[in-house]
Write a protein that holds these residues in place. Structure first.
Motif, PDB file in Angstrom:
ATOM      1  N   MET A   1      48.857  19.085  89.715  1.00 30.19           N
ATOM      2  CA  MET A   1      48.376  18.002  88.863  1.00 30.19           C
ATOM      3  C   MET A   1      47.499  18.536  87.738  1.00 30.19           C
ATOM      4  SD  MET A   1      47.594  14.521  90.958  1.00 30.19           S
ATOM      5  CE  MET A   1      46.175  15.146  91.847  1.00 30.19           C
ATOM      6  N   ARG A   2      47.438  17.738  86.693  1.00 28.44           N
ATOM      7  CA  ARG A   2      46.590  18.020  85.541  1.00 28.44           C
ATOM      8  C   ARG A   2      45.898  16.721  85.129  1.00 28.44           C
ATOM      9  NH1 ARG A   2      46.226  21.111  80.649  1.00 28.44           N
ATOM     10  NH2 ARG A   2      45.874  19.767  78.838  1.00 28.44           N
ATOM     11  N   ALA A   3      44.611  16.796  84.850  1.00 29.89           N
ATOM     12  CA  ALA A   3      43.878  15.642  84.328  1.00 29.89           C
ATOM     13  C   ALA A   3      43.864  15.758  82.807  1.00 29.89           C
ATOM     14  CB  ALA A   3      42.460  15.620  84.880  1.00 29.89           C
ATOM     15  N   GLU A   4      44.473  14.789  82.142  1.00 31.39           N
ATOM     16  CA  GLU A   4      44.637  14.833  80.687  1.00 31.39           C
ATOM     17  C   GLU A   4      43.349  14.353  80.011  1.00 31.39           C
ATOM     18  OE1 GLU A   4      47.188  16.160  79.349  1.00 31.39           O
ATOM     19  OE2 GLU A   4      48.709  16.165  80.928  1.00 31.39           O
ATOM     20  N   GLU A   5      42.407  15.295  79.812  1.00 36.96           N
ATOM     21  CA  GLU A   5      41.073  14.945  79.330  1.00 36.96           C
ATOM     22  C   GLU A   5      41.062  14.348  77.924  1.00 36.96           C
ATOM     23  OE1 GLU A   5      37.749  17.715  80.601  1.00 36.96           O
ATOM     24  OE2 GLU A   5      39.486  19.059  80.622  1.00 36.96           O
ATOM     25  N   ASP A   6      42.058  14.651  77.131  1.00 35.66           N
ATOM     26  CA  ASP A   6      42.072  14.182  75.742  1.00 35.66           C
ATOM     27  C   ASP A   6      42.683  12.797  75.580  1.00 35.66           C
ATOM     28  OD1 ASP A   6      40.920  16.566  74.923  1.00 35.66           O
ATOM     29  OD2 ASP A   6      42.871  17.552  74.622  1.00 35.66           O
ATOM     30  N   HIS A   7      43.001  12.131  76.681  1.00 36.42           N
ATOM     31  CA  HIS A   7      43.654  10.821  76.594  1.00 36.42           C
ATOM     32  C   HIS A   7      42.940   9.779  77.455  1.00 36.42           C
ATOM     33  CE1 HIS A   7      47.122  12.550  74.455  1.00 36.42           C
ATOM     34  NE2 HIS A   7      46.964  13.590  75.261  1.00 36.42           N
ATOM     35  N   PRO A   8      41.657   9.535  77.192  1.00 37.42           N
ATOM     36  CA  PRO A   8      40.946   8.533  78.011  1.00 37.42           C
ATOM     37  C   PRO A   8      41.510   7.142  77.782  1.00 37.42           C
ATOM     38  CG  PRO A   8      39.657   9.081  76.079  1.00 37.42           C
ATOM     39  CD  PRO A   8      40.813  10.052  76.104  1.00 37.42           C
ATOM     40  N   ILE A   9      41.428   6.317  78.812  1.00 36.03           N
ATOM     41  CA  ILE A   9      41.902   4.942  78.667  1.00 36.03           C
ATOM     42  C   ILE A   9      40.940   4.190  77.760  1.00 36.03           C
ATOM     43  CG2 ILE A   9      40.670   3.934  80.652  1.00 36.03           C
ATOM     44  CD1 ILE A   9      43.355   2.460  81.261  1.00 36.03           C
ATOM     45  N   LEU A  10      41.482   3.391  76.857  1.00 40.31           N
ATOM     46  CA  LEU A  10      40.659   2.658  75.919  1.00 40.31           C
ATOM     47  C   LEU A  10      40.469   1.209  76.298  1.00 40.31           C
ATOM     48  CD1 LEU A  10      42.018   4.115  72.553  1.00 40.31           C
ATOM     49  CD2 LEU A  10      40.009   4.809  73.855  1.00 40.31           C
ATOM     50  N   MET A  11      41.350   0.678  77.122  1.00 34.28           N
ATOM     51  CA  MET A  11      41.232  -0.715  77.514  1.00 34.28           C
ATOM     52  C   MET A  11      41.908  -0.919  78.854  1.00 34.28           C
ATOM     53  SD  MET A  11      42.313  -4.137  75.376  1.00 34.28           S
ATOM     54  CE  MET A  11      41.263  -3.631  74.007  1.00 34.28           C
ATOM     55  N   ALA A  12      41.249  -1.595  79.760  1.00 28.82           N
ATOM     56  CA  ALA A  12      41.825  -1.882  81.074  1.00 28.82           C
ATOM     57  C   ALA A  12      41.336  -3.243  81.536  1.00 28.82           C
ATOM     58  CB  ALA A  12      41.434  -0.815  82.077  1.00 28.82           C
ATOM     59  N   ASN A  13      42.014  -3.772  82.557  1.00 26.25           N
ATOM     60  CA  ASN A  13      41.691  -5.102  83.082  1.00 26.25           C
ATOM     61  C   ASN A  13      41.653  -6.132  81.962  1.00 26.25           C
ATOM     62  OD1 ASN A  13      41.461  -3.671  85.403  1.00 26.25           O
ATOM     63  ND2 ASN A  13      39.452  -4.405  85.973  1.00 26.25           N
ATOM     64  N   THR A  14      42.752  -6.184  81.207  1.00 25.86           N
ATOM     65  CA  THR A  14      42.816  -7.064  80.047  1.00 25.86           C
ATOM     66  C   THR A  14      43.492  -8.397  80.374  1.00 25.86           C
ATOM     67  OG1 THR A  14      44.903  -6.041  79.372  1.00 25.86           O
ATOM     68  CG2 THR A  14      42.886  -5.136  78.454  1.00 25.86           C
ATOM     69  N   LEU A  15      43.692  -8.693  81.644  1.00 30.24           N
ATOM     70  CA  LEU A  15      44.336  -9.945  81.999  1.00 30.24           C
ATOM     71  C   LEU A  15      43.507 -11.127  81.538  1.00 30.24           C
ATOM     72  CD1 LEU A  15      45.576  -9.177  85.623  1.00 30.24           C
ATOM     73  CD2 LEU A  15      46.881  -9.125  83.503  1.00 30.24           C
ATOM     74  N   GLU A  16      44.191 -12.157  81.037  1.00 32.21           N
ATOM     75  CA  GLU A  16      43.487 -13.349  80.592  1.00 32.21           C
ATOM     76  C   GLU A  16      42.891 -14.072  81.786  1.00 32.21           C
ATOM     77  OE1 GLU A  16      42.891 -14.351  77.603  1.00 32.21           O
ATOM     78  OE2 GLU A  16      43.995 -12.742  76.615  1.00 32.21           O
TER      79      GLU A  16
ATOM     80  N   MET B   1      30.558   1.307  83.709  1.00 31.23           N
ATOM     81  CA  MET B   1      31.645   1.731  82.835  1.00 31.23           C
ATOM     82  C   MET B   1      32.057   3.139  83.209  1.00 31.23           C
ATOM     83  SD  MET B   1      29.186   2.091  79.528  1.00 31.23           S
ATOM     84  CE  MET B   1      28.034   0.868  80.157  1.00 31.23           C
ATOM     85  N   ALA B   2      33.290   3.475  82.925  1.00 31.51           N
ATOM     86  CA  ALA B   2      33.792   4.785  83.335  1.00 31.51           C
ATOM     87  C   ALA B   2      34.686   5.380  82.264  1.00 31.51           C
ATOM     88  CB  ALA B   2      34.574   4.668  84.645  1.00 31.51           C
ATOM     89  N   TRP B   3      34.720   6.698  82.255  1.00 29.55           N
ATOM     90  CA  TRP B   3      35.676   7.449  81.444  1.00 29.55           C
ATOM     91  C   TRP B   3      36.812   7.792  82.384  1.00 29.55           C
ATOM     92  CZ3 TRP B   3      35.139   9.325  76.287  1.00 29.55           C
ATOM     93  CH2 TRP B   3      36.095  10.259  75.879  1.00 29.55           C
ATOM     94  N   CYS B   4      37.985   7.230  82.133  1.00 31.90           N
ATOM     95  CA  CYS B   4      39.150   7.426  82.998  1.00 31.90           C
ATOM     96  C   CYS B   4      40.226   8.175  82.224  1.00 31.90           C
ATOM     97  CB  CYS B   4      39.715   6.086  83.471  1.00 31.90           C
ATOM     98  SG  CYS B   4      38.517   5.025  84.264  1.00 31.90           S
ATOM     99  N   VAL B   5      40.814   9.192  82.835  1.00 32.86           N
ATOM    100  CA  VAL B   5      41.860   9.953  82.168  1.00 32.86           C
ATOM    101  C   VAL B   5      43.115   9.951  83.033  1.00 32.86           C
ATOM    102  CG1 VAL B   5      40.184  11.405  80.988  1.00 32.86           C
ATOM    103  CG2 VAL B   5      41.153  12.177  83.147  1.00 32.86           C
ATOM    104  N   PRO B   6      44.302  10.045  82.398  1.00 34.78           N
ATOM    105  CA  PRO B   6      45.552   9.994  83.161  1.00 34.78           C
ATOM    106  C   PRO B   6      45.836  11.298  83.883  1.00 34.78           C
ATOM    107  CG  PRO B   6      46.008  10.271  80.827  1.00 34.78           C
ATOM    108  CD  PRO B   6      44.526  10.091  80.946  1.00 34.78           C
TER     109      PRO B   6
END
Length: 287
Positions: free
Chosen positions: A272-287, A255-260
């Motif tokens: 560039m800036r890494a937006e630390e306060d906006h981690p992704i909450l859900m990914a790879n949600t394809l059925e 598992m990973a903490w990913c930020v935009p």
């Protein structure tokens, strides 16, 4: 991780729900269950399951699959990985969490064997319990983050083409009034690795189990972890509890903490800036 849809349940729906919740359908489902138990103590709200081993400092591209529904992160840019994993920027700490899931009910064993591609194996008909387990290994985090942003993400010799694309994406967000959570480029700043990922088959009394080479290959495909060495072994006899184990000892990212990533114009280039306060909450949600 799949979206959850709530509807009234009739008897048939209850049976289907029990089947799907008691069995482990595939590697993504298995990792979801692992992450749900192992991530919270480590403070990782972001759960990301993928068949590709996770890498600290790697940049991924988020896209929407309109035809199938859902979003997916795909490998996009790895030129920050070496610096991210150097002693200058990677902090490592042990993860003591463990995970175990037993499939042992009569109505879930058969579907589980089917999901794993083992339903035709005669010796596995003696299975009483299928046990999945794993051990936490390490947490990798990027330290000295301000310096990391300056010296790695915005290094003059690395990433100018990526910074330009991130800037164009930031303009897209601004023009369309979209939140930063809709960004297309994401970077891994923390991850947890696990080891000793095992599948144990425990036999019925006075019975035995043998996992063949073909079965091991089927299990390796079921686990869907690229580059993972999976081995099979058997022990016990018919007068005791027979146990067969298929195991991978190699650490692998779970598992990973990913930020935009966002970017602004800076002189003749972009920053560039890494937006630390906006981690992704859900990914790879394809059925």
């Amino acid at each position: 991780m799949k979206d959850i849809i709530l509807r009234p349940l009739g008897p048939a729906c209850f049976v289907a729900l029990c089947f799907s919740s008691c069995a482990i359908k595939d590697a993504t489902d298995m990792r979801n269950k692992m992450a749900a138990e192992m991530a919270p103590p480590e403070g990782l709200r972001s759960v990301w399951n993928t068949s590709t081993p996770l890498t600290l400092g790697n940049v991924y591209y988020r896209r929407i699959d309109a035809q199938r529904g859902g979003s997916v992160l795909t490998d996009r840019y790895g030129r920050f990985v070496e610096r991210s994993n150097s002693s200058d920027y990677r902090a490592t700490s042990p993860v003591n969490a463990t995970w175990r899931k037993d499939i042992d009910s009569t109505f879930s064993l058969k579907p589980q064997l089917g999901y794993m591609g083992l339903s035709a194996s005669p010796t596995l008909a003696n299975t009483r319990t299928i046990r999945f387990s794993a051990e936490g290994n390490e947490r990798h985090s990027i330290k000295e983050f301000d310096s990391y942003v300056d010296e790695v993400l915005n290094s003059p010799g690395t990433g100018p083409e990526l910074r330009k694309r991130v800037f164009e994406d930031s303009q897209r967000l601004a023009t369309n009034g979209l939140p930063v959570s809709e960004a297309r480029y994401w970077i891994v700043t923390d991850l947890i690795t696990v080891k000793n990922l095992s599948v144990d088959f425990l036999s019925k009394p006075s019975a035995g189990i043998e996992v063949s080479v073909a079965d091991v290959e089927a299990l390796k495909q079921f686990m869907q972890v690229n580059g993972l060495a999976v081995n099979g072994s058997a022990s016990g006899n018919t007068s005791s509890e027979n146990q067969t184990t298929v195991k991978s000892t190699d650490p692998v990212g779970l598992m990973a903490w990913c930020v935009p990533l966002t970017a602004t114009k800076s002189g003749s280039g972009y920053r560039m800036r890494a937006e630390e306060d906006h981690p992704i909450l859900m990914a790879n949600t394809l059925e």
